[in-house]
Design a protein around this motif. Sequence first.
Motif, PDB file in Angstrom:
ATOM      1  N   ASP A   1      28.100  31.266  27.711  1.00  0.00           N
ATOM      2  CA  ASP A   1      28.000  30.314  26.601  1.00  0.00           C
ATOM      3  C   ASP A   1      29.347  30.042  25.928  1.00  0.00           C
ATOM      4  OD1 ASP A   1      25.252  30.163  26.947  1.00  0.00           O
ATOM      5  OD2 ASP A   1      24.967  32.015  25.787  1.00  0.00           O
ATOM      6  N   ARG A   2      30.422  30.472  26.551  1.00  0.00           N
ATOM      7  CA  ARG A   2      31.730  30.330  25.912  1.00  0.00           C
ATOM      8  C   ARG A   2      32.553  29.212  26.543  1.00  0.00           C
ATOM      9  NH1 ARG A   2      32.958  35.966  24.298  1.00  0.00           N
ATOM     10  NH2 ARG A   2      30.964  36.648  23.461  1.00  0.00           N
ATOM     11  N   GLU A   3      33.469  28.691  25.737  1.00  0.00           N
ATOM     12  CA  GLU A   3      34.379  27.669  26.258  1.00  0.00           C
ATOM     13  C   GLU A   3      35.813  28.108  26.038  1.00  0.00           C
ATOM     14  OE1 GLU A   3      33.284  24.114  24.267  1.00  0.00           O
ATOM     15  OE2 GLU A   3      31.826  23.599  25.813  1.00  0.00           O
ATOM     16  N   GLY A   4      36.778  27.337  26.528  1.00  0.00           N
ATOM     17  CA  GLY A   4      38.186  27.632  26.262  1.00  0.00           C
ATOM     18  C   GLY A   4      38.891  28.309  27.420  1.00  0.00           C
ATOM     19  N   ARG A   5      38.184  28.393  28.581  1.00  0.00           N
ATOM     20  CA  ARG A   5      38.834  28.934  29.771  1.00  0.00           C
ATOM     21  C   ARG A   5      38.912  27.811  30.799  1.00  0.00           C
ATOM     22  NH1 ARG A   5      35.892  32.824  27.528  1.00  0.00           N
ATOM     23  NH2 ARG A   5      36.800  34.905  27.330  1.00  0.00           N
ATOM     24  N   PRO A   6      40.092  27.203  30.922  1.00  0.00           N
ATOM     25  CA  PRO A   6      40.209  25.989  31.734  1.00  0.00           C
ATOM     26  C   PRO A   6      39.717  26.134  33.167  1.00  0.00           C
ATOM     27  CG  PRO A   6      42.251  26.441  30.553  1.00  0.00           C
ATOM     28  CD  PRO A   6      41.346  27.584  30.273  1.00  0.00           C
TER      29      PRO A   6
ATOM     30  N   ASP B   1      32.718  55.833  30.372  1.00  0.00           N
ATOM     31  CA  ASP B   1      32.950  55.949  28.938  1.00  0.00           C
ATOM     32  C   ASP B   1      34.454  55.712  28.706  1.00  0.00           C
ATOM     33  OD1 ASP B   1      33.545  56.822  26.412  1.00  0.00           O
ATOM     34  OD2 ASP B   1      32.157  58.515  26.464  1.00  0.00           O
ATOM     35  N   LEU B   2      34.771  54.544  28.129  1.00  0.00           N
ATOM     36  CA  LEU B   2      36.182  54.165  28.017  1.00  0.00           C
ATOM     37  C   LEU B   2      36.969  55.176  27.190  1.00  0.00           C
ATOM     38  CD1 LEU B   2      35.958  50.286  27.605  1.00  0.00           C
ATOM     39  CD2 LEU B   2      36.407  51.607  29.656  1.00  0.00           C
ATOM     40  N   GLN B   3      36.316  55.703  26.173  1.00  0.00           N
ATOM     41  CA  GLN B   3      36.992  56.701  25.336  1.00  0.00           C
ATOM     42  C   GLN B   3      37.378  57.923  26.174  1.00  0.00           C
ATOM     43  OE1 GLN B   3      37.951  56.270  22.065  1.00  0.00           O
ATOM     44  NE2 GLN B   3      39.158  58.050  22.670  1.00  0.00           N
TER      45      GLN B   3
ATOM     46  N   GLY C   1      42.600  42.298  34.657  1.00  0.00           N
ATOM     47  CA  GLY C   1      41.175  42.122  34.939  1.00  0.00           C
ATOM     48  C   GLY C   1      40.767  40.664  34.811  1.00  0.00           C
ATOM     49  N   MET C   2      39.591  40.382  35.320  1.00  0.00           N
ATOM     50  CA  MET C   2      39.048  39.030  35.286  1.00  0.00           C
ATOM     51  C   MET C   2      38.883  38.555  33.839  1.00  0.00           C
ATOM     52  SD  MET C   2      38.253  37.641  38.276  1.00  0.00           S
ATOM     53  CE  MET C   2      36.734  36.640  38.153  1.00  0.00           C
ATOM     54  N   PRO C   3      38.826  37.239  33.632  1.00  0.00           N
ATOM     55  CA  PRO C   3      38.495  36.734  32.298  1.00  0.00           C
ATOM     56  C   PRO C   3      37.189  37.378  31.829  1.00  0.00           C
ATOM     57  CG  PRO C   3      39.034  34.911  33.778  1.00  0.00           C
ATOM     58  CD  PRO C   3      39.015  36.159  34.615  1.00  0.00           C
ATOM     59  N   GLY C   4      37.171  37.829  30.597  1.00  0.00           N
ATOM     60  CA  GLY C   4      35.954  38.423  30.049  1.00  0.00           C
ATOM     61  C   GLY C   4      35.685  39.851  30.492  1.00  0.00           C
ATOM     62  N   SER C   5      36.603  40.451  31.216  1.00  0.00           N
ATOM     63  CA  SER C   5      36.363  41.824  31.708  1.00  0.00           C
ATOM     64  C   SER C   5      36.494  42.866  30.605  1.00  0.00           C
ATOM     65  CB  SER C   5      37.319  42.158  32.861  1.00  0.00           C
ATOM     66  OG  SER C   5      38.656  42.016  32.435  1.00  0.00           O
ATOM     67  N   GLY C   6      37.094  42.480  29.480  1.00  0.00           N
ATOM     68  CA  GLY C   6      37.217  43.421  28.359  1.00  0.00           C
ATOM     69  C   GLY C   6      38.650  43.865  28.088  1.00  0.00           C
ATOM     70  N   LYS C   7      39.620  43.122  28.604  1.00  0.00           N
ATOM     71  CA  LYS C   7      41.035  43.505  28.459  1.00  0.00           C
ATOM     72  C   LYS C   7      41.455  43.651  26.993  1.00  0.00           C
ATOM     73  CE  LYS C   7      42.359  39.848  30.795  1.00  0.00           C
ATOM     74  NZ  LYS C   7      41.047  39.282  31.175  1.00  0.00           N
ATOM     75  N   SER C   8      41.082  42.664  26.176  1.00  0.00           N
ATOM     76  CA  SER C   8      41.505  42.693  24.765  1.00  0.00           C
ATOM     77  C   SER C   8      40.804  43.829  24.033  1.00  0.00           C
ATOM     78  CB  SER C   8      41.169  41.373  24.068  1.00  0.00           C
ATOM     79  OG  SER C   8      41.793  40.317  24.746  1.00  0.00           O
ATOM     80  N   THR C   9      39.513  43.990  24.276  1.00  0.00           N
ATOM     81  CA  THR C   9      38.739  45.033  23.597  1.00  0.00           C
ATOM     82  C   THR C   9      39.298  46.414  23.953  1.00  0.00           C
ATOM     83  OG1 THR C   9      36.800  43.610  23.807  1.00  0.00           O
ATOM     84  CG2 THR C   9      36.384  45.929  23.269  1.00  0.00           C
ATOM     85  N   PHE C  10      39.456  46.661  25.234  1.00  0.00           N
ATOM     86  CA  PHE C  10      39.977  47.951  25.687  1.00  0.00           C
ATOM     87  C   PHE C  10      41.439  48.124  25.248  1.00  0.00           C
ATOM     88  CE2 PHE C  10      42.059  50.487  29.116  1.00  0.00           C
ATOM     89  CZ  PHE C  10      41.432  51.696  28.854  1.00  0.00           C
TER      90      PHE C  10
HETATM   91  N1  LIG Z   1      33.047  47.835  26.990  1.00  0.00           N
HETATM   92  C1  LIG Z   1      32.382  46.781  26.474  1.00  0.00           C
HETATM   93  N2  LIG Z   1      31.071  46.873  26.201  1.00  0.00           N
HETATM   94  C2  LIG Z   1      30.384  45.815  25.710  1.00  0.00           C
HETATM   95  N3  LIG Z   1      30.933  44.596  25.442  1.00  0.00           N
HETATM   96  C3  LIG Z   1      32.228  44.446  25.679  1.00  0.00           C
HETATM   97  C4  LIG Z   1      33.027  45.525  26.214  1.00  0.00           C
HETATM   98  N4  LIG Z   1      34.296  45.079  26.386  1.00  0.00           N
HETATM   99  C5  LIG Z   1      34.284  43.789  25.977  1.00  0.00           C
HETATM  100  N5  LIG Z   1      33.055  43.409  25.543  1.00  0.00           N
HETATM  101  C6  LIG Z   1      32.677  42.068  25.047  1.00  0.00           C
HETATM  102  O1  LIG Z   1      32.920  41.148  26.107  1.00  0.00           O
HETATM  103  C7  LIG Z   1      33.535  39.957  25.624  1.00  0.00           C
HETATM  104  C8  LIG Z   1      34.866  39.764  26.344  1.00  0.00           C
HETATM  105  O2  LIG Z   1      35.715  40.857  25.997  1.00  0.00           O
HETATM  106  P1  LIG Z   1      37.281  40.671  25.830  1.00  0.00           P
HETATM  107  O3  LIG Z   1      37.584  39.487  24.970  1.00  0.00           O
HETATM  108  O4  LIG Z   1      37.819  41.991  25.433  1.00  0.00           O
HETATM  109  O5  LIG Z   1      37.672  40.352  27.345  1.00  0.00           O
HETATM  110  P2  LIG Z   1      39.045  39.773  27.900  1.00  0.00           P
HETATM  111  O6  LIG Z   1      39.184  40.328  29.269  1.00  0.00           O
HETATM  112  O7  LIG Z   1      40.134  40.054  26.941  1.00  0.00           O
HETATM  113  O8  LIG Z   1      38.721  38.234  27.940  1.00  0.00           O
HETATM  114  P3  LIG Z   1      39.717  36.988  27.976  1.00  0.00           P
HETATM  115  O9  LIG Z   1      39.627  36.517  29.376  1.00  0.00           O
HETATM  116  O10 LIG Z   1      39.130  36.022  27.009  1.00  0.00           O
HETATM  117  O11 LIG Z   1      41.074  37.441  27.570  1.00  0.00           O
HETATM  118  C9  LIG Z   1      33.674  40.140  24.108  1.00  0.00           C
HETATM  119  O12 LIG Z   1      32.577  39.492  23.503  1.00  0.00           O
HETATM  120  C10 LIG Z   1      33.596  41.639  23.917  1.00  0.00           C
HETATM  121  O13 LIG Z   1      33.031  41.970  22.668  1.00  0.00           O
END
Ligand SMILES: Nc1ncnc2c1ncn2[C@@H]1O[C@H](COP(=O)(O)OP(=O)(O)OP(=O)(O)O)[C@@H](O)[C@H]1O
Length: 172
Positions: free
Chosen positions: A119-124, A160-162, A14-23
């Motif tokens: 508002d985030r940094e660290g993505r070149p 609903d991710l769960q 997924g795109m940067p910030g899409s939630g990959k790490s969280t999911f």
């Molecule tokens: N399902 C969700 N609902 C609400 N907020 C979310 C959800 N998934 C992720 N977030 C929030 O969005 C932000 C980015 O999520 P995350 O770091 O998981 O994305 P990523 O795809 O791993 O990003 P990166 O490109 O930095 O690896 C975090 O602040 C996280 O808390």
Amino acid sequence: MSFNPNSDKIFIWGMPGSGKSTFGRKLAEQLSCTYTDMDDWIVAQAGKSIPQIFREQGEDEFRKLEKEALRSICEKTTGVIATGGGAPCFFDNADVMNDAGLTIFLDTPLLTIYNRLRDREGRPLLDNTNDLYGTLKQTFAQRKNWYCEARIHIKSETTDLQKEIDRFFTKQ
Ligand SMILES: Nc1ncnc2c1ncn2[C@@H]1O[C@H](COP(=O)(O)OP(=O)(O)OP(=O)(O)O)[C@@H](O)[C@H]1O
Ligand SMILES: O=C(O)C1=C[C@@H](O)[C@@H](O)[C@H](O)C1
Ligand SMILES: [Mg+2]
């Protein structure tokens, strides 16, 4: 779908910030398996942060490190692997992941991503733009066909991710 934590792999795209790490973390917890972040793997191998690699060695070299990291992750780990945002879109990485395990594309709306990243940094690739939304749109347009190669697509905003986790996986 059954999942064996000792032999199976699931790659999250997924795109940067899409939630990959969280999911990915949540899924790994549910499946009682290890969680690996490909960017962290690259940083550990290179002994440098991702922005430092881009600055000192350039994107082409980063993509080579990313490709090597994918090969060694495939050899050495099982469980859930959150990939770098661009990982499926270079070389034959998408095929390598589709051959090695299950691939999941987290399809998150660009506006949601924009609100998370503005508002985030660290993505070149996103730090030096004064039009973040436009850059996200352009990047997604270039990557969409690659992401669509994933076996499972999850509309992460409306789902609903769960429930998705329960729907797809049962532990072996
Ligand atoms: N399902 C969700 N609902 C609400 N907020 C979310 C959800 N998934 C992720 N977030 C929030 O969005 C932000 C980015 O999520 P995350 O770091 O998981 O994305 P990523 O795809 O791993 O990003 P990166 O490109 O930095 O690896 C975090 O602040 C996280 O808390
Ligand atoms: O979208 C991309 O191309 C990137 C995403 C990050 O996860 C890192 O892998 C790196 O910053 C490149
Ligand atoms: Mg992440």
